[in-house]
Each structure stands twice: as C-alpha cells, then as structure tokens.
Scaffold this motif. Structure first.
Motif, PDB file in Angstrom:
ATOM      1  N   GLN A 240      -0.447  12.655   4.447  1.00 21.38           N
ATOM      2  CA  GLN A 240       0.045  11.401   3.874  1.00 21.38           C
ATOM      3  C   GLN A 240      -0.177  11.328   2.372  1.00 21.38           C
ATOM      4  O   GLN A 240       0.498  10.574   1.679  1.00 21.38           O
ATOM      5  CB  GLN A 240      -0.627  10.218   4.578  1.00 21.38           C
ATOM      6  CG  GLN A 240      -0.189  10.084   6.042  1.00 21.38           C
ATOM      7  CD  GLN A 240      -0.889   8.947   6.766  1.00 21.38           C
ATOM      8  OE1 GLN A 240      -2.070   8.722   6.577  1.00 21.38           O
ATOM      9  NE2 GLN A 240      -0.143   8.240   7.601  1.00 21.38           N
ATOM     10  N   LYS A 244       3.588  10.328   0.618  1.00 19.73           N
ATOM     11  CA  LYS A 244       3.813   9.072  -0.109  1.00 19.73           C
ATOM     12  C   LYS A 244       4.630   9.281  -1.385  1.00 19.73           C
ATOM     13  O   LYS A 244       5.260   8.343  -1.896  1.00 19.73           O
ATOM     14  CB  LYS A 244       2.476   8.405  -0.452  1.00 19.73           C
ATOM     15  CG  LYS A 244       1.599   9.174  -1.421  1.00 19.73           C
ATOM     16  CD  LYS A 244       0.290   8.437  -1.683  1.00 19.73           C
ATOM     17  CE  LYS A 244      -0.643   9.241  -2.580  1.00 19.73           C
ATOM     18  NZ  LYS A 244      -0.043   9.507  -3.911  1.00 19.73           N
ATOM     19  N   ASP A 245       4.648  10.518  -1.894  1.00 15.86           N
ATOM     20  CA  ASP A 245       5.387  10.807  -3.122  1.00 15.86           C
ATOM     21  C   ASP A 245       6.850  11.128  -2.875  1.00 15.86           C
ATOM     22  O   ASP A 245       7.634  11.223  -3.825  1.00 15.86           O
ATOM     23  CB  ASP A 245       4.756  11.996  -3.864  1.00 15.86           C
ATOM     24  CG  ASP A 245       3.386  11.678  -4.427  1.00 15.86           C
ATOM     25  OD1 ASP A 245       3.150  10.500  -4.767  1.00 15.86           O
ATOM     26  OD2 ASP A 245       2.558  12.599  -4.539  1.00 15.86           O
ATOM     27  N   ASN A 251       6.682   3.452   0.776  1.00 12.94           N
ATOM     28  CA  ASN A 251       5.561   3.471   1.733  1.00 12.94           C
ATOM     29  C   ASN A 251       5.893   4.254   3.005  1.00 12.94           C
ATOM     30  O   ASN A 251       5.496   3.875   4.111  1.00 12.94           O
ATOM     31  CB  ASN A 251       5.150   2.034   2.108  1.00 12.94           C
ATOM     32  CG  ASN A 251       4.678   1.245   0.908  1.00 12.94           C
ATOM     33  OD1 ASN A 251       3.925   1.743   0.074  1.00 12.94           O
ATOM     34  ND2 ASN A 251       5.131   0.007   0.800  1.00 12.94           N
ATOM     35  N   GLU A 253       4.697   6.895   4.054  1.00 11.14           N
ATOM     36  CA  GLU A 253       3.516   7.464   4.721  1.00 11.14           C
ATOM     37  C   GLU A 253       2.983   6.547   5.820  1.00 11.14           C
ATOM     38  O   GLU A 253       2.149   6.980   6.642  1.00 11.14           O
ATOM     39  CB  GLU A 253       2.420   7.762   3.694  1.00 11.14           C
ATOM     40  CG  GLU A 253       1.684   6.561   3.133  1.00 11.14           C
ATOM     41  CD  GLU A 253       2.416   5.855   2.001  1.00 11.14           C
ATOM     42  OE1 GLU A 253       1.837   4.948   1.383  1.00 11.14           O
ATOM     43  OE2 GLU A 253       3.588   6.245   1.723  1.00 11.14           O
ATOM     44  N   GLN A 254       3.456   5.309   5.869  1.00 10.70           N
ATOM     45  CA  GLN A 254       3.050   4.395   6.937  1.00 10.70           C
ATOM     46  C   GLN A 254       3.804   4.660   8.249  1.00 10.70           C
ATOM     47  O   GLN A 254       3.437   4.116   9.288  1.00 10.70           O
ATOM     48  CB  GLN A 254       3.306   2.946   6.498  1.00 10.70           C
ATOM     49  CG  GLN A 254       2.475   2.503   5.297  1.00 10.70           C
ATOM     50  CD  GLN A 254       2.778   1.070   4.898  1.00 10.70           C
ATOM     51  OE1 GLN A 254       3.412   0.320   5.651  1.00 10.70           O
ATOM     52  NE2 GLN A 254       2.320   0.667   3.721  1.00 10.70           N
TER      53      GLN A 254
END
Length: 266
Positions: A240, A244-245, A251, A253-254
């Motif tokens: 993650q 996220k990048d 978002n 990565e959620q």
C-alpha cells in the motif's frame, strides 16, 4: 460483461501500454500506464519498492525495466535450471530476463504480450544483450500462443487483473502447464468495493491496475474452476506504500493490495 465492452477494455489497455513502450527508458510508471510523473520516481526506484534487489535491477538490459508491476514474481517462483517459464504480459522483458538467468542455457523463457510495441522492445532488448534462451510472442493472455502441456512455470506481474476475462486466462494457464506445473504471480486483489466514480473511470483506472482487481475469494474460485490445487493467495500489506502513488488523491490503497498468488496443476 459483454464482448463489446471486453474489447473496449483490451484496446484501452493496449493503447496505454503502447505509450509506455515508446516512452523514455527509466521514467517509472508505477503500474499505471500514464505519462511519467514525479510522484513515482525512476523505474528502478519503483521496482525496489516492489521487492527487487539492487543486483536484479542491474542485471537486465537497459530499457527492460519500465517500472511496471506490483511485486516480484521471481521471489515466489523458485525457478530451477532447465525449466520452461512463461511470462503473461511480459512488457519490456524485465522478469523474463531475470528468469532466464535462473533457468540457464538448458531452460527457456517465453514472454507473451498483446502490445506490438512492447514485444518489439523486448525483442530488441534481448537481441542487443545476447539472450539466447528467451523469446517474445505477440498474443492475448486469454488466447495464449503456446502449446498444450509445454510449460513448467507461469509468472506474471500485475497483468491478469487487467483482463476482462480472468477465468479464461486461468483456463489457458492450466492448459499450457505440464502436470505438476505451477503458477507463481504477483497481482493486485480487491479488499473492498470500489466507489462508483472509480468503477466508471475506465480510461484512467482500469488500465492502471485498479478496478479490474478481483477479491481473494473470487480468485480462489476461478483458479479452482480451472483445475488448480494448493491455491495460496498471500496479501502484501506493505504494497500500500506504493499503491497510494498510482493515482494521487484517489486513496486507491483503501480498496486493494498486492498479493503473491501460487497454485499447482496436479
């Protein structure tokens, strides 16, 4: 999903990876096929976050590592000298060239990619560096240009999630593997349902390794339906930090995480 939308997705992904294949070496694309940007760093920086060693990163031809992927399938494949390895979505040839060192002169590595520009780039990388046990074929991973029962190991790095026909991909993988052959791939898995705005942004999201992700349960069911046994799907929470990048501010990565996926053709 109907055939028209399937073809639309494939063409979208193909066009995006064409852009990547033609861009400058080492720009770093963070799995998502988009113009290089400062959020990701160089291809080597991105790949280091995915688990590749500095020795691996310097062992391949210039231009082979495009900073794509979401893990290191080499780390879970346990390749042996003399094995035949197939890489699904081989891109510039990065993982193929690493695999070729492990299987040696008595082994063989086949890369399959549906983007002509990627295949050309990989072939050029192979030729200029003198690799004799690698070859690259143009084709879709849903329709592999590979003989039945001819492969010992299948690797892949953040590619199967891009397919709108994942069951067919696993069926094809099972077909080309020899009895006792194994699947060892890195890919993203969904950990939560995506918001509707993410699902609808096909151009930016689907071709960027995001909304095509399946859940662990869905993947287990598809692999089992294809005939695979000893199925293991191991999420990598640390992924993650780079996921996220991929799309700053979204978002993502959620909703997903990289995973190591292993299975056997008994």
């Amino acid at each position: 999903m109907n055939q028209v939308s399937n073809d639309q997705i494939r063409q979208n992904v193909r066009n995006r990876y064409k852009e990547i294949a033609l861009q400058d070496v080492g720009a770093g694309s963070c799995c998502k096929p988009a113009p290089a940007n400062d959020c990701c760093g160089s291809a080597a920086d991105v790949s280091a976050k995915m688990g590749y060693s500095s020795e691996e990163l310097t062992a391949v031809p210039d231009g082979a590592n495009l900073g794509l992927g979401c893990g290191n399938p080499q780390a879970i494949a346990a390749l042996q000298p003399g094995e035949v390895v197939l890489d699904l979505g081989s891109g510039g040839g990065f993982d193929c060239f690493l695999a070729s060192r492990q299987v040696g002169a008595s082994g063989r590595v086949i890369g399959v990619d549906m983007t002509p520009e990627m295949v050309s780039r990989a072939r050029e990388n192979s030729s200029k560096s003198g690799f004799t046990n690698t070859e690259f074929r143009l084709g879709e991973i849903e329709h592999l240009p590979v003989q039945d029962h001819s492969v010992d190991v299948i690797i892949s790095n953040c590619v199967i999630n891009l397919s709108p026909s994942k069951q067919q991909v696993f069926d094809e993988a099972f077909r080309v593997l020899r009895d006792g052959g194994r699947l060892a791939i890195s890919d993203v898995v969904a950990t939560a349902d995506f918001p509707e705005e993410i699902k609808q942004d096909i151009d930016r999201i689907y071709s960027g390794c995001i909304s095509g992700a399946s859940s662990i349960g869905e993947l287990e069911a598809m692999l089992a339906q294809s005939g695979f046994t000893q199925i293991e799907i191991e999420p990598k929470g640390e992924s993650q930090t780079f996921i996220k990048d991929w799309i700053p501010g979204a978002n993502v990565e959620q909703y997903l995480v990289s995973a190591a996926i292993r299975a056997i053709k008994a």
